[in-house]
Design a protein around this motif. Structure first.
Motif, PDB file in Angstrom:
ATOM      1  N   THR A 116       0.855  -1.137  -0.060  1.00 32.01           N
ATOM      2  CA  THR A 116      -0.145   0.057   0.104  1.00 32.01           C
ATOM      3  C   THR A 116       0.747   1.324  -0.152  1.00 32.01           C
ATOM      4  O   THR A 116       1.810   1.215   0.705  1.00 32.01           O
ATOM      5  N   ASP A 117       0.375   2.304  -0.835  1.00 34.13           N
ATOM      6  CA  ASP A 117       0.874   3.561  -0.714  1.00 34.13           C
ATOM      7  C   ASP A 117       0.495   4.012   0.716  1.00 34.13           C
ATOM      8  O   ASP A 117      -0.448   3.704   1.626  1.00 34.13           O
ATOM      9  N   ILE A 118       1.101   5.307   1.197  1.00 29.52           N
ATOM     10  CA  ILE A 118       0.823   5.895   2.605  1.00 29.52           C
ATOM     11  C   ILE A 118      -0.285   7.257   2.025  1.00 29.52           C
ATOM     12  O   ILE A 118      -1.184   6.858   2.818  1.00 29.52           O
ATOM     13  N   GLY A 119       0.042   7.863   1.385  1.00 25.65           N
ATOM     14  CA  GLY A 119      -0.623   9.046   1.060  1.00 25.65           C
ATOM     15  C   GLY A 119      -1.668   8.825  -0.077  1.00 25.65           C
ATOM     16  O   GLY A 119      -1.716   8.525  -1.126  1.00 25.65           O
ATOM     17  N   MET A 120      -3.026   8.713   0.499  1.00 26.40           N
ATOM     18  CA  MET A 120      -4.264   8.161  -0.516  1.00 26.40           C
ATOM     19  C   MET A 120      -5.429   9.114  -0.025  1.00 26.40           C
ATOM     20  O   MET A 120      -5.353   9.352   1.264  1.00 26.40           O
ATOM     21  N   PRO A 121      -6.374   9.321  -0.887  1.00 26.03           N
ATOM     22  CA  PRO A 121      -7.655  10.178  -0.464  1.00 26.03           C
ATOM     23  C   PRO A 121      -8.218   9.332   0.637  1.00 26.03           C
ATOM     24  O   PRO A 121      -8.426   7.993   0.915  1.00 26.03           O
ATOM     25  N   GLY A 122      -8.881  10.039   1.440  1.00 26.07           N
ATOM     26  CA  GLY A 122      -9.700   9.552   2.683  1.00 26.07           C
ATOM     27  C   GLY A 122      -8.771   8.739   3.471  1.00 26.07           C
ATOM     28  O   GLY A 122      -7.774   9.354   4.285  1.00 26.07           O
ATOM     29  N   LEU A 123      -9.142   7.528   3.911  1.00 22.86           N
ATOM     30  CA  LEU A 123      -8.143   6.662   4.702  1.00 22.86           C
ATOM     31  C   LEU A 123      -6.826   6.502   4.377  1.00 22.86           C
ATOM     32  O   LEU A 123      -6.679   5.803   3.167  1.00 22.86           O
ATOM     33  N   ASP A 124      -5.668   6.951   5.135  1.00 15.46           N
ATOM     34  CA  ASP A 124      -4.293   7.043   4.610  1.00 15.46           C
ATOM     35  C   ASP A 124      -3.950   5.442   4.702  1.00 15.46           C
ATOM     36  O   ASP A 124      -4.602   4.643   5.238  1.00 15.46           O
ATOM     37  N   GLY A 125      -2.882   5.155   4.037  1.00 17.15           N
ATOM     38  CA  GLY A 125      -2.378   3.599   3.945  1.00 17.15           C
ATOM     39  C   GLY A 125      -1.903   2.995   5.276  1.00 17.15           C
ATOM     40  O   GLY A 125      -2.184   1.952   5.632  1.00 17.15           O
ATOM     41  N   ILE A 126      -1.586   3.817   6.161  1.00 17.18           N
ATOM     42  CA  ILE A 126      -1.068   3.442   7.504  1.00 17.18           C
ATOM     43  C   ILE A 126      -2.314   3.137   8.307  1.00 17.18           C
ATOM     44  O   ILE A 126      -2.334   1.973   9.024  1.00 17.18           O
ATOM     45  N   GLU A 127      -3.149   3.908   8.340  1.00 18.06           N
ATOM     46  CA  GLU A 127      -4.676   3.670   8.875  1.00 18.06           C
ATOM     47  C   GLU A 127      -5.235   2.565   8.377  1.00 18.06           C
ATOM     48  O   GLU A 127      -5.708   1.671   9.315  1.00 18.06           O
ATOM     49  N   ALA A 128      -5.336   2.410   7.311  1.00 18.47           N
ATOM     50  CA  ALA A 128      -5.909   1.226   6.512  1.00 18.47           C
ATOM     51  C   ALA A 128      -5.292   0.010   6.947  1.00 18.47           C
ATOM     52  O   ALA A 128      -5.857  -1.176   7.206  1.00 18.47           O
ATOM     53  N   ALA A 129      -4.000  -0.013   7.129  1.00 19.37           N
ATOM     54  CA  ALA A 129      -3.361  -1.144   7.428  1.00 19.37           C
ATOM     55  C   ALA A 129      -3.361  -1.536   8.874  1.00 19.37           C
ATOM     56  O   ALA A 129      -3.500  -2.743   9.156  1.00 19.37           O
ATOM     57  N   SER A 130      -3.266  -0.484   9.712  1.00 15.89           N
ATOM     58  CA  SER A 130      -3.612  -0.942  11.151  1.00 15.89           C
ATOM     59  C   SER A 130      -4.910  -1.393  11.029  1.00 15.89           C
ATOM     60  O   SER A 130      -5.024  -2.404  12.042  1.00 15.89           O
ATOM     61  N   GLN A 131      -5.946  -1.122  10.635  1.00 20.28           N
ATOM     62  CA  GLN A 131      -7.197  -1.707  10.795  1.00 20.28           C
ATOM     63  C   GLN A 131      -7.100  -3.286  10.167  1.00 20.28           C
ATOM     64  O   GLN A 131      -7.669  -4.070  10.826  1.00 20.28           O
ATOM     65  N   LEU A 132      -6.514  -3.594   9.287  1.00 24.29           N
ATOM     66  CA  LEU A 132      -6.262  -4.788   8.692  1.00 24.29           C
ATOM     67  C   LEU A 132      -5.551  -5.600   9.563  1.00 24.29           C
ATOM     68  O   LEU A 132      -6.100  -6.911   9.863  1.00 24.29           O
ATOM     69  N   VAL A 133      -4.438  -5.080  10.047  1.00 26.35           N
ATOM     70  CA  VAL A 133      -3.667  -6.107  10.896  1.00 26.35           C
ATOM     71  C   VAL A 133      -4.256  -6.301  12.399  1.00 26.35           C
ATOM     72  O   VAL A 133      -4.152  -7.395  12.746  1.00 26.35           O
ATOM     73  N   ARG A 134      -5.160  -5.439  12.691  1.00 25.68           N
ATOM     74  CA  ARG A 134      -5.952  -5.758  13.956  1.00 25.68           C
ATOM     75  C   ARG A 134      -7.025  -6.717  13.521  1.00 25.68           C
ATOM     76  O   ARG A 134      -7.201  -7.661  14.400  1.00 25.68           O
TER      77      ARG A 134
END
Length: 137
Positions: free
Chosen positions: A60-78
């Motif tokens: 994943t890229d980090i800077g994306m519209p809406g939910l950024d890649g780090i937060e999206a990845a955090s949700q996925l890893v949880r």
């Protein structure tokens, strides 16, 4: 009668990248070694599709519209503990890199993706960390 070896399954991957030209370049890099299940352009879609498709790895890229890649990845890893995530980004700020590596296993600078991304994904699948050599410059 000899036993036939089962063909090894290629690792599956979901990609999140919001720039179409960069996404195409990354897909062309990765599809030689991995089976692309989906390519999305934002963090919300990444969370939704990766949760449903359960890939072996996420890039994943980090800077994306809406939910950024780090937060999206955090949700996925949880929700999918142990899911390896590799970040590919133009950002080289040490704080962003640290934040990303607290969530994922790899961080590749986009300028080095052609040389490093496939290795980073393989390392992540082995449970190893990978940090772009460009960050040492």
């Amino acid at each position: 009668m000899e036993a036939c070896a089962q063909p090894s399954r290629r690792p599956t991957l979901v990609l999140a990248e919001d720039h179409p030209a960069i996404a195409r370049a990354i897909v062309s890099l990765l599809t030689a070694d991995f089976d692309l299940l989906a390519a999305v352009t934002d963090g919300e879609s990444l969370v939704t599709l990766a949760s449903r498709l359960r890939p072996d790895v996420v890039v994943t890229d980090i800077g994306m519209p809406g939910l950024d890649g780090i937060e999206a990845a955090s949700q996925l890893v949880r929700s999918l503990p142990g899911l390896p995530v590799v970040f590919v980004s133009v950002h080289d700020d040490p704080e962003i890199v640290r934040h990303a590596l607290a969530v994922g296993r790899g961080f590749v600078i986009k300028a080095a993706a052609g040389d490093e991304l496939v290795d980073a994904v393989h390392a992540a699948l082995r449970g190893e960390a990978f940090v772009s050599r460009w960050l040492a410059r």
